[in-house]
Structure formats: C-alpha cells, structure tokens
Design an enzyme around this catalytic site. Structure first.
Site, PDB file in Angstrom:
ATOM      1  N   ARG A   1      -2.949  -5.104  14.999  1.00 13.11           N
ATOM      2  CA  ARG A   1      -1.679  -5.008  14.257  1.00 13.11           C
ATOM      3  C   ARG A   1      -2.003  -4.529  12.830  1.00 13.11           C
ATOM      4  O   ARG A   1      -2.936  -5.001  12.209  1.00 13.11           O
ATOM      5  CB  ARG A   1      -0.993  -6.378  14.209  1.00 13.11           C
ATOM      6  CG  ARG A   1       0.293  -6.417  13.336  1.00 13.11           C
ATOM      7  CD  ARG A   1       0.006  -6.930  11.940  1.00 13.11           C
ATOM      8  NE  ARG A   1       1.224  -7.162  11.166  1.00 13.11           N
ATOM      9  CZ  ARG A   1       1.230  -7.465   9.865  1.00 13.11           C
ATOM     10  NH1 ARG A   1       0.097  -7.554   9.200  1.00 13.11           N
ATOM     11  NH2 ARG A   1       2.349  -7.643   9.220  1.00 13.11           N
TER      12      ARG A   1
ATOM     13  N   THR B   1      -1.957 -12.208   0.365  1.00 15.69           N
ATOM     14  CA  THR B   1      -2.488 -10.845   0.130  1.00 15.69           C
ATOM     15  C   THR B   1      -2.885 -10.736  -1.330  1.00 15.69           C
ATOM     16  O   THR B   1      -2.480 -11.565  -2.132  1.00 15.69           O
ATOM     17  CB  THR B   1      -1.404  -9.770   0.461  1.00 15.69           C
ATOM     18  OG1 THR B   1      -1.364  -9.547   1.860  1.00 15.69           O
ATOM     19  CG2 THR B   1      -1.622  -8.437  -0.213  1.00 15.69           C
TER      20      THR B   1
HETATM   21  N1  ASP Z   1       2.031  -7.952   3.750  1.00 12.31           N
HETATM   22  C1  ASP Z   1       0.878  -8.449   4.462  1.00 12.31           C
HETATM   23  C2  ASP Z   1       0.995  -8.044   5.901  1.00 12.31           C
HETATM   24  O1  ASP Z   1       2.062  -8.077   6.438  1.00 12.31           O
HETATM   25  C3  ASP Z   1       0.720  -9.907   4.376  1.00 12.31           C
HETATM   26  C4  ASP Z   1       1.031 -10.515   3.061  1.00 12.31           C
HETATM   27  O2  ASP Z   1       1.268  -9.855   2.089  1.00 12.31           O
HETATM   28  O3  ASP Z   1       1.044 -11.725   2.968  1.00 12.31           O
HETATM   29  O4  ASP Z   1      -0.003  -7.756   6.500  1.00 12.31           O
END
Ligand code: ASP
Length: 337
Positions: free
Chosen positions: A232, A204
């Site tokens: 989702r 992210t």
């Molecule tokens: N937090 C993000 C999610 O669950 C993914 C990530 O940060 O890697 O969509």
C-alpha cells in the site's frame, strides 16, 4: 464611438493585472518578508494531554527542538532549502519516536515499508520513493531520485536497489523493528474490526522551508499506516498529495489519513488556491483541512510556509506534533491551542 468604448474597455482591463500576480504582490505587501522560516511536523492524531506521559512529551519535544535548531543553523548559514529539508528529516527519521525511518510502523505482514518525497519550489523538481524497506533514510533516497535519476518516483525493490547504487546507507530490515510499533500492530490486529484510534492508524514526519535565497522546499517521510496492506502506498510520496513546493506560492507537507489526502490532492490544492484564487496561506490551508477534508471525514493536518515566511500548521485531529523556527522565535507545539 463604439471604437472609443472598446479602447476604454481595453484600458480598464490593463489596469487590472492578472489575479495571480495581483494577489501574490498584495500578499507580499501586507506582510514583512522574513529571511528564512521552517516548519516541521511529527504526525497528527489523537494526541491529548490525557493520553500522553510527561516522559514521552519531553522526549518528543527534545528531538523536535534538535531538528529546529539544526534547521536554523543551516538556514542562517545560507544552506539550500532542499538540503535543509533532508538534514532536518534525518533527525526525525533516526528517532524511534516518529513514524518514519527507525520508528516506522508495521504493515499487516509485520514488515516496515516506507514512503518519502521531496520537492524543490525553485524549479518544481521532485523525487519520491514508495514501499522501501532497506534504506535507513528514505528522504535521502527521494532526493537522489530527484537529483540523480530521470524519474520522479521509484517504488519497492527498484527504489531500494537504486538507493544502494547511489551509495546511501542500507540497513537490514530488522533495523526498523521497534517493540513499541510491534505492540501497536498487535493491538491494532486484535481489534481490527473495531474502530482504530487515529494515533494507531498513522503518524509521519515532514519539513517545509523558506531559505535565504527565497527558495521554498518541502519533504515528507513515513512508515505509512499501521496494519496497512502490503505494498500500500500513501499520500506522503505522492507529489501534490502529501508534498508540494512552488516558489510562487508555498511549500506544504501533510500528515493524516493518506487515502483522503490523495483524493483531495491536498498539498497542491493549497498552492492552487493561492495561485488561482489569490487566497492567503492561512485561508488556503484552513479551507482544505477544516472545510473540505473535514466534511469528507479525512483526518490529519499539514504544515506550510509561503514565499514571505508566513507559516501555517492547521490540523483537524486532537493534536499534531509540530514546530517552527523563524528569526527570533522557535516553538514546539503538540496539542490544540
Ligand atoms: N499520511 C500517511 C499515510 O497515509 C500517514 C500519516 O501521515 O500519518 O501513509
């Protein structure tokens, strides 16, 4: 007599200001206030020297350095924090190396569905989009929701249409196709029943800023988790979970296993610990990442900055792409220590 004891009691109470004010004042007194500070992240996970190539390390460091330089130039010029967050995240979203925008991961159906949010610590205004698939820079859509709609969060088709109406750059969903992410999906599907590595599961980007006017802002943008179920939505577009900013406390952007970050209201929890408990930024961020989340099995990390320009970048995974800039210092870090 009783009356004088009562007045003595009242006097003692008045000597002890509310814990909230007291702690924030003390915290300010302890540290020198910086004119500006910015922290960015590019995801947390199983990021070790052993599973990294020098080329990938150099490429990631280059983009993150570019993002820090851009942010510093804007901050020095007195640009508003929200604007800085948006422009810095654009650089990360436009790179195929991060799980956001161009480099977004694939869901189970082989599609890219992105989430993003942004928050202004000055007035607690916020905007977010969830599950969008045609917006080149989802962080700009989040900002448009904040500034040009009556809502905080738009999702799916409604968010894509809104972004188009706002004149944001729209792309064909094929823009988000990258060979690398496609291969990740295939790998993840092939061993779907086995335990996936953290890196295969998520990534992210995020940015938190203290601008020259003393305002805090935070933003987060993501493709979510590889092989996620269609529609989702993770923590990244959820204000209080993946993103939070309040000028009285801090600005926070998270990365990690979103379901945990939602349940533990991670970004808001940092702010709440500072506001109600008088915790320092360092203690509050360590408490949630290394204690609460770790005990629950929630993997990931966060970046944060407070009103004095103190920064924190804790994570409970093996690594986290992260970097910061403040007057006289700029650094990109990847591994533990
Ligand atoms: N937090 C993000 C999610 O669950 C993914 C990530 O940060 O890697 O969509």
């Amino acid at each position: 007599m009783r009356l004088s004891i009562f007045f003595l009691f009242l006097f003692l109470c008045s000597c002890d200001p509310s814990s909230n004010e007291r702690t924030i004042t003390n915290m300010n007194a302890k540290t020198e206030k910086l004119p500006y500070a910015m922290v960015i992240h590019g995801g947390a996970g199983t990021i070790t020297k052993a599973n990294m190539t020098p080329e990938k390390e150099a490429a990631i460091t280059k983009v993150m350095t570019e993002a820090l330089e851009k942010g510093e130039t804007l901050l020095k010029a007195g640009t508003d924090g929200v604007e800085v967050v948006e422009q810095v995240i654009h650089i990360l979203e436009n790179s195929p190396l991060f799980n956001a925008g161009k480099g977004a991961v694939f869901n189970f159906d082989g599609k890219n569905e992105m989430d993003a949010s942004i928050m202004n610590g000055k007035d607690l205004m916020a905007g977010a989009v969830g599950g969008v698939s045609t917006i080149k820079n989802p962080i700009s859509a989040a900002k448009a929701v904040m500034q040009k709609s009556d809502h905080v969060m738009l999702s799916g088709k409604g968010a894509d249409v809104f972004a188009k109406e706002q004149g944001l750059e729209i792309v064909d969903p094929s823009y988000f196709f990258t060979e690398n992410r496609k291969k990740s999906l295939e790998r993840v599907k092939a061993k779907a029943k086995k335990k996936l590595t953290e890196q295969e599961k998520h990534g992210t980007v995020g940015c938190v800023v203290l601008d020259k006017n003393g305002n805090l802002a935070a933003g987060t943008s993501t493709g979510g988790m590889t092989n996620k179920r269609w529609n989702r939505i993770g923590d990244s577009p959820i204000i209080g979970a993946g993103t939070y900013a309040n000028n009285n406390t801090c600005a926070v952007s998270c990365t990690g296993h979103g379901e945990y970050f939602i349940r533990y209201a991670v970004a808001y929890d940092v702010s709440a610990m500072m506001e109600y408990k008088g915790s320092s930024l360092e203690n509050a961020t360590n408490e949630i990442i290394h204690n609460k989340l770790k005990k629950a099995g929630g993997t990931g990390g966060l970046i944060a900055v407070d009103a004095d320009g103190n920064i924190a970048m804790p994570f409970n995974t093996e690594g986290m792409y992260r970097g910061y800039v403040k007057p006289g210092k700029k650094e990109v870090l990847i591994y533990k220590n």
